[in-house]
Design a protein around this motif. Sequence first.
Motif, PDB file in Angstrom:
ATOM      1  N   ASP A   1      12.256   1.165 -15.591  1.00  0.00           N
ATOM      2  CA  ASP A   1      11.725   2.190 -14.695  1.00  0.00           C
ATOM      3  C   ASP A   1      12.614   3.421 -14.752  1.00  0.00           C
ATOM      4  O   ASP A   1      13.834   3.315 -14.586  1.00  0.00           O
ATOM      5  CB  ASP A   1      11.691   1.684 -13.253  1.00  0.00           C
ATOM      6  N   VAL A   2      12.014   4.559 -14.976  1.00  0.00           N
ATOM      7  CA  VAL A   2      12.752   5.818 -15.071  1.00  0.00           C
ATOM      8  C   VAL A   2      12.285   6.736 -13.950  1.00  0.00           C
ATOM      9  O   VAL A   2      11.172   7.263 -13.988  1.00  0.00           O
ATOM     10  CB  VAL A   2      12.552   6.486 -16.443  1.00  0.00           C
ATOM     11  N   VAL A   3      13.121   6.905 -12.951  1.00  0.00           N
ATOM     12  CA  VAL A   3      12.832   7.808 -11.833  1.00  0.00           C
ATOM     13  C   VAL A   3      13.294   9.200 -12.248  1.00  0.00           C
ATOM     14  O   VAL A   3      14.478   9.441 -12.452  1.00  0.00           O
ATOM     15  CB  VAL A   3      13.556   7.357 -10.551  1.00  0.00           C
TER      16      VAL A   3
ATOM     17  N   GLY B   1       0.780  -1.222   0.000  1.00  0.00           N
ATOM     18  CA  GLY B   1       0.000   0.000   0.000  1.00  0.00           C
ATOM     19  C   GLY B   1       0.810   1.270   0.000  1.00  0.00           C
ATOM     20  O   GLY B   1       0.258   2.349  -0.117  1.00  0.00           O
ATOM     21  N   PHE B   2       2.128   1.178   0.106  1.00  0.00           N
ATOM     22  CA  PHE B   2       2.973   2.381   0.107  1.00  0.00           C
ATOM     23  C   PHE B   2       2.995   3.013  -1.285  1.00  0.00           C
ATOM     24  O   PHE B   2       3.084   2.333  -2.294  1.00  0.00           O
ATOM     25  CB  PHE B   2       4.388   2.002   0.529  1.00  0.00           C
ATOM     26  N   THR B   3       2.894   4.328  -1.334  1.00  0.00           N
ATOM     27  CA  THR B   3       2.992   5.049  -2.599  1.00  0.00           C
ATOM     28  C   THR B   3       4.186   5.991  -2.522  1.00  0.00           C
ATOM     29  O   THR B   3       4.283   6.816  -1.622  1.00  0.00           O
ATOM     30  CB  THR B   3       1.716   5.860  -2.871  1.00  0.00           C
ATOM     31  N   ALA B   4       5.095   5.863  -3.489  1.00  0.00           N
ATOM     32  CA  ALA B   4       6.312   6.665  -3.482  1.00  0.00           C
ATOM     33  C   ALA B   4       6.021   8.069  -3.990  1.00  0.00           C
ATOM     34  O   ALA B   4       5.235   8.255  -4.918  1.00  0.00           O
ATOM     35  CB  ALA B   4       7.372   6.008  -4.361  1.00  0.00           C
ATOM     36  N   PRO B   5       6.653   9.082  -3.404  1.00  0.00           N
ATOM     37  CA  PRO B   5       6.405  10.450  -3.835  1.00  0.00           C
ATOM     38  C   PRO B   5       7.160  10.847  -5.095  1.00  0.00           C
ATOM     39  O   PRO B   5       6.848  11.863  -5.700  1.00  0.00           O
ATOM     40  CB  PRO B   5       6.879  11.271  -2.627  1.00  0.00           C
ATOM     41  N   THR B   6       8.171  10.077  -5.485  1.00  0.00           N
ATOM     42  CA  THR B   6       8.981  10.428  -6.645  1.00  0.00           C
ATOM     43  C   THR B   6       8.340   9.891  -7.914  1.00  0.00           C
ATOM     44  O   THR B   6       8.085   8.699  -8.029  1.00  0.00           O
ATOM     45  CB  THR B   6      10.400   9.850  -6.503  1.00  0.00           C
ATOM     46  N   PRO B   7       8.068  10.746  -8.904  1.00  0.00           N
ATOM     47  CA  PRO B   7       7.452  10.274 -10.151  1.00  0.00           C
ATOM     48  C   PRO B   7       8.340   9.259 -10.860  1.00  0.00           C
ATOM     49  O   PRO B   7       9.565   9.375 -10.877  1.00  0.00           O
ATOM     50  CB  PRO B   7       7.318  11.550 -10.980  1.00  0.00           C
ATOM     51  N   THR B   8       7.690   8.277 -11.459  1.00  0.00           N
ATOM     52  CA  THR B   8       8.401   7.229 -12.182  1.00  0.00           C
ATOM     53  C   THR B   8       7.679   6.932 -13.483  1.00  0.00           C
ATOM     54  O   THR B   8       6.471   6.721 -13.489  1.00  0.00           O
ATOM     55  CB  THR B   8       8.491   5.948 -11.337  1.00  0.00           C
ATOM     56  N   GLN B   9       8.438   6.959 -14.581  1.00  0.00           N
ATOM     57  CA  GLN B   9       7.896   6.574 -15.882  1.00  0.00           C
ATOM     58  C   GLN B   9       8.320   5.139 -16.167  1.00  0.00           C
ATOM     59  O   GLN B   9       9.425   4.731 -15.814  1.00  0.00           O
ATOM     60  CB  GLN B   9       8.410   7.512 -16.972  1.00  0.00           C
ATOM     61  N   VAL B  10       7.426   4.391 -16.823  1.00  0.00           N
ATOM     62  CA  VAL B  10       7.640   2.954 -16.984  1.00  0.00           C
ATOM     63  C   VAL B  10       7.466   2.555 -18.446  1.00  0.00           C
ATOM     64  O   VAL B  10       6.511   2.965 -19.101  1.00  0.00           O
ATOM     65  CB  VAL B  10       6.662   2.151 -16.100  1.00  0.00           C
ATOM     66  N   LEU B  11       8.396   1.774 -18.938  1.00  0.00           N
ATOM     67  CA  LEU B  11       8.259   1.087 -20.220  1.00  0.00           C
ATOM     68  C   LEU B  11       8.182  -0.409 -19.926  1.00  0.00           C
ATOM     69  O   LEU B  11       9.120  -0.969 -19.364  1.00  0.00           O
ATOM     70  CB  LEU B  11       9.473   1.360 -21.119  1.00  0.00           C
ATOM     71  N   ASN B  12       7.069  -1.049 -20.269  1.00  0.00           N
ATOM     72  CA  ASN B  12       6.992  -2.484 -20.013  1.00  0.00           C
ATOM     73  C   ASN B  12       7.384  -3.278 -21.252  1.00  0.00           C
ATOM     74  O   ASN B  12       7.743  -2.718 -22.288  1.00  0.00           O
ATOM     75  CB  ASN B  12       5.610  -2.878 -19.478  1.00  0.00           C
ATOM     76  N   ARG B  13       7.334  -4.587 -21.148  1.00  0.00           N
ATOM     77  CA  ARG B  13       7.827  -5.441 -22.227  1.00  0.00           C
ATOM     78  C   ARG B  13       7.063  -5.217 -23.522  1.00  0.00           C
ATOM     79  O   ARG B  13       7.646  -5.206 -24.614  1.00  0.00           O
ATOM     80  CB  ARG B  13       7.748  -6.911 -21.794  1.00  0.00           C
TER      81      ARG B  13
ATOM     82  N   ALA C   1      23.435  18.773  -5.247  1.00  0.00           N
ATOM     83  CA  ALA C   1      22.217  19.214  -5.933  1.00  0.00           C
ATOM     84  C   ALA C   1      21.044  19.225  -4.968  1.00  0.00           C
ATOM     85  O   ALA C   1      20.992  18.443  -4.010  1.00  0.00           O
ATOM     86  CB  ALA C   1      21.906  18.302  -7.122  1.00  0.00           C
ATOM     87  N   ARG C   2      20.116  20.121  -5.231  1.00  0.00           N
ATOM     88  CA  ARG C   2      18.844  20.155  -4.509  1.00  0.00           C
ATOM     89  C   ARG C   2      17.723  19.929  -5.514  1.00  0.00           C
ATOM     90  O   ARG C   2      17.560  20.685  -6.463  1.00  0.00           O
ATOM     91  CB  ARG C   2      18.669  21.489  -3.792  1.00  0.00           C
ATOM     92  N   ASN C   3      16.996  18.844  -5.329  1.00  0.00           N
ATOM     93  CA  ASN C   3      15.901  18.464  -6.215  1.00  0.00           C
ATOM     94  C   ASN C   3      14.566  18.675  -5.523  1.00  0.00           C
ATOM     95  O   ASN C   3      14.403  18.314  -4.341  1.00  0.00           O
ATOM     96  CB  ASN C   3      16.007  16.975  -6.585  1.00  0.00           C
ATOM     97  N   THR C   4      13.589  19.207  -6.249  1.00  0.00           N
ATOM     98  CA  THR C   4      12.236  19.349  -5.730  1.00  0.00           C
ATOM     99  C   THR C   4      11.250  18.986  -6.824  1.00  0.00           C
ATOM    100  O   THR C   4      11.404  19.427  -7.970  1.00  0.00           O
ATOM    101  CB  THR C   4      11.963  20.782  -5.250  1.00  0.00           C
ATOM    102  N   GLU C   5      10.250  18.181  -6.470  1.00  0.00           N
ATOM    103  CA  GLU C   5       9.185  17.828  -7.405  1.00  0.00           C
ATOM    104  C   GLU C   5       7.846  17.891  -6.690  1.00  0.00           C
ATOM    105  O   GLU C   5       7.704  17.424  -5.549  1.00  0.00           O
ATOM    106  CB  GLU C   5       9.402  16.438  -7.987  1.00  0.00           C
ATOM    107  N   VAL C   6       6.866  18.469  -7.371  1.00  0.00           N
ATOM    108  CA  VAL C   6       5.507  18.585  -6.847  1.00  0.00           C
ATOM    109  C   VAL C   6       4.552  18.202  -7.962  1.00  0.00           C
ATOM    110  O   VAL C   6       4.686  18.689  -9.101  1.00  0.00           O
ATOM    111  CB  VAL C   6       5.202  20.017  -6.369  1.00  0.00           C
ATOM    112  N   GLY C   7       3.602  17.315  -7.658  1.00  0.00           N
ATOM    113  CA  GLY C   7       2.736  16.859  -8.727  1.00  0.00           C
ATOM    114  C   GLY C   7       1.336  16.495  -8.274  1.00  0.00           C
ATOM    115  O   GLY C   7       1.050  16.361  -7.083  1.00  0.00           O
TER     116      GLY C   7
END
Length: 1002
Positions: free
Chosen positions: A173-175, A75-87, A750-756
């Motif tokens: 997976d692309v974080v 049930g955990f949801t990660a805050p960092t966006p991730t793009q996915v390419l599947n098979r 580096a300082r990274n910030t993402e809001v979505g």
Amino acid sequence: MRQVTTTIFRAALAASTMLATPAFAQVSSAPGPVQGGEAPVSQPAPATLSPSAPTGAPAPQGDVVVTGSRITSSGFTAPTPTQVLNRDAIIKNAQPNIFTTVAQLPSLQGSTGTTVGANGTSTGVQGLSTLSLRGLQPIRTLTLLDGQRIVGANVTGVADVSLFPQLLIDRVDVVTGGASASYGSDAVGGVVNFVTNTRFQGFRANVQGGITTYGDDGNYTFQAAAGKALLNDRLHLIGSAEYSHEDGIGSAGFGVGSDPNGSGPNGRKWLVARNLINRGITNDGRPQYLDRNFTQSYQASLYGLITSGPLQGTAFDAAGNPYQFQYGSNGVPLKNAAGTVQGCYNGLCEGGDRSGNVTNGNSLQSALTRINGYGRVGFDIDSDNEVYATVNIAQVGTSNIPNPGSAQFGNLTMQCSNPFVPASIQAACTANGITSFGYGVDNAIFPEFVTVHTNRNQYRFVGGAKGRFQAFGTSWRYDAYGEHGTEITDIHVYNIPLMPRYNAAIQAVRGANGVITCANPVAVASGCVPINIFGGQTPSAAALEYVEPSAGPSQHTRQTQDVASFSVNGDPLRLPAGPLSVAFGGEYRHEFYEVKGDPYGNGVTATNQNTSAYPADPLLNPLGNNWYAGNYHDGRGAYTVYEGFLELNAPLFDSAAIGKANLDIAGRGTHYSTSGTVYTWKIGGTWTTPLDGIRLRAVTSRDIRAPNLSELYAAPVTSNRTGTVDPFNNRTITVLQTTAGNPNLKPEIARNTEVGIVLSRPSWARNLNLSFDYYRISLKGAIAALDAQTQINLCYAGVSFTCGTFNLSDPNNASVTVQSFNLASIFTDGFDIEGSYQFPLDGVGLPGKISLRGLATHVKNFVTNRGLPGTIPIQGAGVNLGAGATPRWKVLASEDWSTDDVSFTLQQRWFSAGVLANEYVVCSTDCPVSTVNNPTIDRNRLAGALYVDISASYRFAKGLQAYVKVDNLFNKDAATVPSDITNPGLYDVIGRMYRFGVRANF
């Protein structure tokens, strides 16, 4: 006491190295289900690409690790966006190299493939398939295989994706944000993880061929993989093998891009010789720079050109006959000692005789051959625990032509008495009272083009264990592995001259016996054979072997990587809103490299005082650097890393009234043997609101990139630099310049910030997913190189740290060590948009389903500040020029119709038009004064491009599928750019490509 404390601390770090693991999603990689949020495997198979998985999706079954986090709690949801390419996305894109498929994602900018670096000799990046997120270069993107680090394929430490076992990859997976707290150094732009199917059973195969509409870049790929379970499904054996070859697109020879009717390779009419002509005049109301097509150098021609003095403008044809060179731009040679051409500027004219253009004659695409073997053995100790071992042995060979000749641009002085000089020119010399003249030539007399061959061999071995155990009344998961990787890289350059021998061979005299010999008696004694550079006469075999030894420049590099990693995670406490999840662990890593250059390039060094190892030729420079290009030098270096990390996920609330939220916190301490200890962290959270399908996410982090082996220990290269200004003593001197690594470099911070915001499967559209994420990255202490003059000037201006890099006290023995420093900074921000929608067609009486996908990245800012006095920040957003080009917009979209037997897919790749540089001031008349920071120019635009791809497949028997693919369906031409032909990182230089093949899956 300090020593004891330090010893204890290091021992604790060493112990913690048995506590680190990757945490990317891995399908069926260990016995028993381990559920996690953001699980992409719960998604229906997309047509060409998959957006970030929805948080509202049901928890998937199987072993899935949350992407972008170490937490694997259900049930955990990660805050960092991730793009996915599947098979399904990967196979439908039908590329011989999976790198091409991944690099199409809009968030990836500045990646390198076979079309990038094809004009280089000494860069070492030819044919490298490396990924770059956010335009921050591949060195700031961490690429993993099954969440594990890969030994570098280059001394910069970047991984070569073409060495991966591609047929077994089930997902990528692309974080798209900083992940150093979770995965360590290099994850500034993000992480790209290739996930293999470690429980694969059955048989897969793929046979594919392709060719362009121009009849070149023929390619073929053979792949096979098999998996088998034995001993009551406890022993799992997996193996794969593949062979792939791409011919590439070679050089079209001399004069490329000079013909308005087209003279690019095999009919590519878009390729023209485009350059910025610098008028050198800044205040006459006209632009300083002129952007022009069909330009040419007035300092050389195909078979030779006199470039200065009273005979300036005399060229020679293939037979050695003199003729009047056509300069273009209505250029008139002033026939002075400087070789000035009125109407032309800084070595360039527009139009005229363009038959000898060499700068546009390099390969458009490197040839590439891949051979890959992979094996995995896994044994289930019990239903919850597995031990495994993998081996990956792969080879990638590439070749490219950096330019067709070894041109000399007006830098030769030829004697009128040279017996190869035509009699009419010797008479003209006498009539004009001269004994020598300036000369330039493209060296088209050499029968073969300069060619660079690079072979990379990777040997990677991993042993590990993963599973779960019970402790403190709860279940815990662990993952441990050890890895040893070795990369052997050999570079060989052929058909390239040794310049001391070339310079001796072109200076000829006629002996008393009438035989033409080299003018220098020392050269004659060491075997010099004269060559004629007036016309197109091919040198004799003996002359070619003397000037271009068959061995050529070479470099042998050995890199090793050793990793020990272990991590543990579980849910030790139950909070009111759910379980508190904990992940902790550590890692040990040792990186080493050693490089050996050939003796002609390397010379005699402090570590190689045995002069007998150096070729016995008094003409050659004992310091090396004797080749026209490809002067490789010896070097070596190593560093060790100890790391420990802790991550916590705390559920904040969970109710129907206000929704569900969690807080994710991670920290990592890293000790580098070279630069000390540095800390990274991240704080993020998600809120699944009570609004139907809407979730908010945000994360901020401190990330690092440690200096790589090349930056720390680059092999020193020594050369003389004339015309160096010594401001301390107001004089111009020649300095001995040594370019070397800087072992005092510190990690970049580096300082990274993402809001979505995410709309995931609302009740009114169960198959709809949308997301919008703003990102912001600020990088300080970026590592950048300076030149000798800049280091001297900075010290003179009061920048003290460069003062120790040079010694100018003795003008006859002055020296400068050129190094990289933590000077620069980079700031970039923008946003990503993703969307997908699927719907079946049975409601309208048609078979199959429609899948729509789209990703877009908008770059608002990409500002680089060199951190030097007198310079200004450079805005790179919207610049379509250069290896790290960052257009304002990049979009990838697809539309797919699929049934059980048939599929049809359209894909669109688009990026927006841009500029050469944002600092230019565009004008034609009444221009302001042109300055260094804001120069004037008459044209400042580079076109965007839309590429359309189409593919179809048909299952003609059980487990067998035939497919076709056409890339760049409408054969959209690439745009040319000044000086560099085009930008292959953005534009498609290949043209329409036809692919066809058959897949098997049993």
